[in-house]
Design a protein around this motif. Structure first.
Motif, short mmCIF file in Angstrom:
data_model
loop_
_atom_site.label_atom_id
_atom_site.label_comp_id
_atom_site.label_asym_id
_atom_site.label_seq_id
_atom_site.Cartn_x
_atom_site.Cartn_y
_atom_site.Cartn_z
N LEU A 1 9.36 15.43 -3.70
CA LEU A 1 9.86 14.21 -4.34
C LEU A 1 11.36 14.25 -4.62
O LEU A 1 11.90 13.34 -5.26
N THR A 2 12.03 15.29 -4.13
CA THR A 2 13.46 15.43 -4.38
C THR A 2 14.28 14.23 -3.91
O THR A 2 15.26 13.86 -4.57
N PRO A 3 13.96 13.57 -2.77
CA PRO A 3 14.75 12.39 -2.37
C PRO A 3 14.82 11.31 -3.44
O PRO A 3 15.83 10.63 -3.57
N LEU A 4 13.73 11.15 -4.23
CA LEU A 4 13.77 10.15 -5.29
C LEU A 4 14.80 10.51 -6.35
O LEU A 4 15.50 9.62 -6.87
N LEU A 5 14.90 11.80 -6.66
CA LEU A 5 15.89 12.24 -7.64
C LEU A 5 17.30 12.14 -7.08
O LEU A 5 18.22 11.67 -7.75
N ARG B 1 0.83 -1.22 0.00
CA ARG B 1 0.00 0.00 0.00
C ARG B 1 0.86 1.26 0.00
O ARG B 1 0.44 2.29 -0.53
N ALA B 2 2.04 1.18 0.59
CA ALA B 2 2.95 2.33 0.54
C ALA B 2 3.37 2.60 -0.90
O ALA B 2 3.50 3.76 -1.33
N LEU B 3 3.59 1.54 -1.68
CA LEU B 3 3.93 1.72 -3.08
C LEU B 3 2.75 2.31 -3.86
O LEU B 3 2.95 3.12 -4.78
N ALA B 4 1.54 1.92 -3.49
CA ALA B 4 0.36 2.49 -4.15
C ALA B 4 0.26 3.99 -3.87
O ALA B 4 -0.11 4.77 -4.76
N VAL B 5 0.59 4.39 -2.65
CA VAL B 5 0.56 5.82 -2.30
C VAL B 5 1.65 6.58 -3.05
O VAL B 5 1.42 7.68 -3.57
N LEU B 6 2.86 6.00 -3.15
CA LEU B 6 3.94 6.64 -3.90
C LEU B 6 3.57 6.76 -5.38
O LEU B 6 3.84 7.79 -6.02
N ASP B 7 2.95 5.73 -5.92
CA ASP B 7 2.49 5.78 -7.30
C ASP B 7 1.49 6.92 -7.49
O ASP B 7 1.55 7.66 -8.49
N LEU C 1 2.02 7.24 4.23
CA LEU C 1 2.80 8.45 3.96
C LEU C 1 3.93 8.59 4.98
O LEU C 1 5.06 8.95 4.62
N GLY C 2 3.63 8.32 6.25
CA GLY C 2 4.68 8.35 7.27
C GLY C 2 5.77 7.33 7.00
O GLY C 2 6.96 7.59 7.23
N ALA C 3 5.39 6.14 6.48
CA ALA C 3 6.38 5.11 6.17
C ALA C 3 7.29 5.57 5.04
O ALA C 3 8.51 5.32 5.06
N LEU C 4 6.73 6.26 4.03
CA LEU C 4 7.55 6.77 2.93
C LEU C 4 8.51 7.85 3.41
O LEU C 4 9.66 7.92 2.96
N ILE D 1 10.39 10.39 0.38
CA ILE D 1 9.74 11.69 0.19
C ILE D 1 9.98 12.52 1.45
O ILE D 1 10.42 11.98 2.49
N GLN D 2 9.71 13.82 1.37
CA GLN D 2 9.81 14.70 2.54
C GLN D 2 8.59 15.61 2.59
O GLN D 2 7.97 15.91 1.57
N ARG D 3 8.25 16.01 3.79
CA ARG D 3 7.13 16.92 3.98
C ARG D 3 7.62 18.36 3.86
O ARG D 3 8.67 18.72 4.42
N ARG D 4 6.86 19.17 3.15
CA ARG D 4 7.07 20.61 3.11
C ARG D 4 5.78 21.24 3.63
O ARG D 4 4.86 21.56 2.88
N ASP D 5 5.69 21.38 4.95
CA ASP D 5 4.44 21.81 5.58
C ASP D 5 4.29 23.32 5.56
O ASP D 5 5.27 24.07 5.78
N SER D 6 3.09 23.76 5.31
CA SER D 6 2.75 25.19 5.32
C SER D 6 2.55 25.66 6.77
O SER D 6 2.54 24.84 7.70
N PRO D 7 2.39 26.96 6.99
CA PRO D 7 2.16 27.44 8.36
C PRO D 7 0.94 26.81 9.03
O PRO D 7 0.95 26.60 10.25
N ASN D 8 -0.09 26.49 8.28
CA ASN D 8 -1.29 25.90 8.88
C ASN D 8 -1.42 24.40 8.59
O ASN D 8 -2.44 23.79 8.89
N GLY D 9 -0.43 23.78 7.97
CA GLY D 9 -0.44 22.36 7.70
C GLY D 9 -1.20 21.96 6.45
O GLY D 9 -1.26 20.77 6.12
N LYS D 10 -1.77 22.93 5.74
CA LYS D 10 -2.51 22.62 4.51
C LYS D 10 -1.53 22.49 3.34
O LYS D 10 -0.40 22.98 3.39
#
Length: 414
Positions: free
Chosen positions: A141-145, A56-62, A104-107, A113-122
């Motif tokens: 998606l920079t980690p993949l590159l 399922r993690a691969l499905a989310v990455l896809d 998503l947390g597992a990825l 992948i990495q999170r780029r969170d906004s000030p309000n998390g949206k």
């Protein structure tokens, strides 16, 4: 587009030094690099076990990659995608939001992948007047590159490991088949040797293999099985060479003698007196001397008690104390089974006289094990007794057949 800096997660998600290290590693990645996004995805799929990822993690990455518009991952065009959970769930084949967050947390933990969170998390993006994205918040998606070469090498290593594992299993299957059939042929054709001990070693090697073995465990079992195969072949080669020498001597001397290929004493030296007795007391082809009977009984007794109990486990329930630890207890259990199966005392006594008490008890255990398929246990035992009188009875094939049936039944149950 934001690249090359460290950001902290929104809300109660904690920051860790591993996240800092991962973001710094991306900042040091080669500028201007490009990679086909689906090639990277295939490499991740191949090496997913190394990252501990589920399907399922691969499905989310896809699903995340489908939100990236270009066919190649290119830092100059930005690598942050910002779909909502609802959109991600649809493209990830409708997984629940709880599962989506967990994968998503597992990825993120795997460094893909990495999170780029906004000030309000949206998750959203700021665009300029030309409609180009200036700032985006979501998943980077920079980690993949940055890890494209590493992921390709991991995928190749996993594929090579899988190939080695498959070839080791194939070699073990062939070697196992060779040993099994060589032992059966040796027993059925009366080749001399302690085949009970060889059979025990064969079963022990397979018993040490877990239900889902790894490559190292399969290779270790293969090494042991190959050594056992060499030992079996050496025993048979010695006997064949000895038989050839005996055949040449008979042809050269024009001497005909009665040879019993089922005797386990075939290679034991004998005195001239014994040889003379053998020639003087040569039996009629239709008769069986006590000496021939003794040789046949010794051949049957080559099988240890433990092997008989493994082939016929039901007999242990009728032991004097609920178990069997020696031949005397097996014979006592056989008497109980005889009465239970309706075998007459005279039929069992004749079997003991023809086979010996130990062999008759072992035969009774075999009959108990196959009682569901035998209409008359007494008639069957009398037939075995007659065959034993003619020198045609061998306990080996019966035990081997039951051992094989029990092994198959155990695998099906387990």
């Amino acid at each position: 587009m934001q690249t090359g800096h460290v950001t902290t997660p929104f809300g109660r998600r904690p920051m860790s030094l591993a996240l800092v290290k991962g973001q710094m590693a991306i900042a040091d990645s080669s500028p201007g690099a490009r990679i086909e996004k689906w090639k990277v995805f295939r490499d991740v799929c191949e090496a997913r076990e190394r990252f501990g990822l589920q399907d399922r993690a691969l499905a989310v990455l896809d699903a995340l990659l489908t939100f990236y518009p270009n066919g190649e991952l290119d830092a100059e065009h930005g690598l942050v995608v910002f779909p909502s959970n609802a959109q991600l769930s649809v493209r990830a084949h409708g997984i629940t939001e709880t599962t989506l967050r967990r994968q998503l947390g597992a990825l993120v933990d795997a460094g893909l992948i990495q999170r780029r969170d906004s000030p309000n998390g949206k998750r959203y993006a700021h665009r300029n007047r030309d409609g180009e994205i200036e700032q985006a918040y979501g998943f980077d998606l920079t980690p993949l590159l940055a890890r494209a070469k590493e992921l390709a090498m991991l995928a190749q290593d996993v594929a090579a490991e899988r190939m080695r594992f498959r070839r080791a299993k194939e070699a073990l299957t062939i070697c196992r088949r060779d040993v099994r059939k060589l032992i059966s042929a040796a027993i059925e054709e009366g080749a001399s040797g302690n085949w009970g001990k060889v059979e025990t070693a064969y079963i022990g090697i397979l018993a040490r293999l877990p239900r889902y073995p790894g490559r190292t465990q399969v290779e270790a079992a293969l090494d042991e099985m190959e050594l056992l195969r060499e030992e079996v072949l050496n025993i048979l080669e010695i006997q064949l060479n000895t038989d050839n020498l005996k055949g040449n001597a008979i042809q050269n001397d024009r001497h005909i003698q009665n040879s019993n290929t089922e005797s386990i004493n075939e290679f034991e030296p004998c005195t001239g007196k014994a040889q003379g007795e053998n020639l003087a007391e040569q039996p009629h082809p239709k008769s069986v001397t006590p000496r021939d009977t003794k040789a046949k009984l010794e051949q049957i007794r080559a099988f240890p008690l433990g092997m008989v109990l493994r082939a016929c486990p039901q007999i242990t329930d009728y032991g004097p104390v609920g178990g069997i630890s020696n031949w005397r207890e097996l014979m006592a259990a056989a008497v109980v089974v005889r009465s239970m199966l309706g075998v007459s005392p005279s039929a069992y006594e004749e079997a003991c006289n023809a086979m010996g008490p130990e062999n008759a008890a072992a035969a009774m255990a075999c009959i108990l094990e196959r009682s569901n398929f035998i209409n008359s246990a007494g008639g069957y035992l009398r037939d075995l007794t007659k065959r034993s009188d003619r020198g045609e009875f061998s306990l080996g094939p019966m035990l081997m057949s039951l051992l094989k049936a029990n092994d198959q039944g155990y695998r099906k149950v387990s």
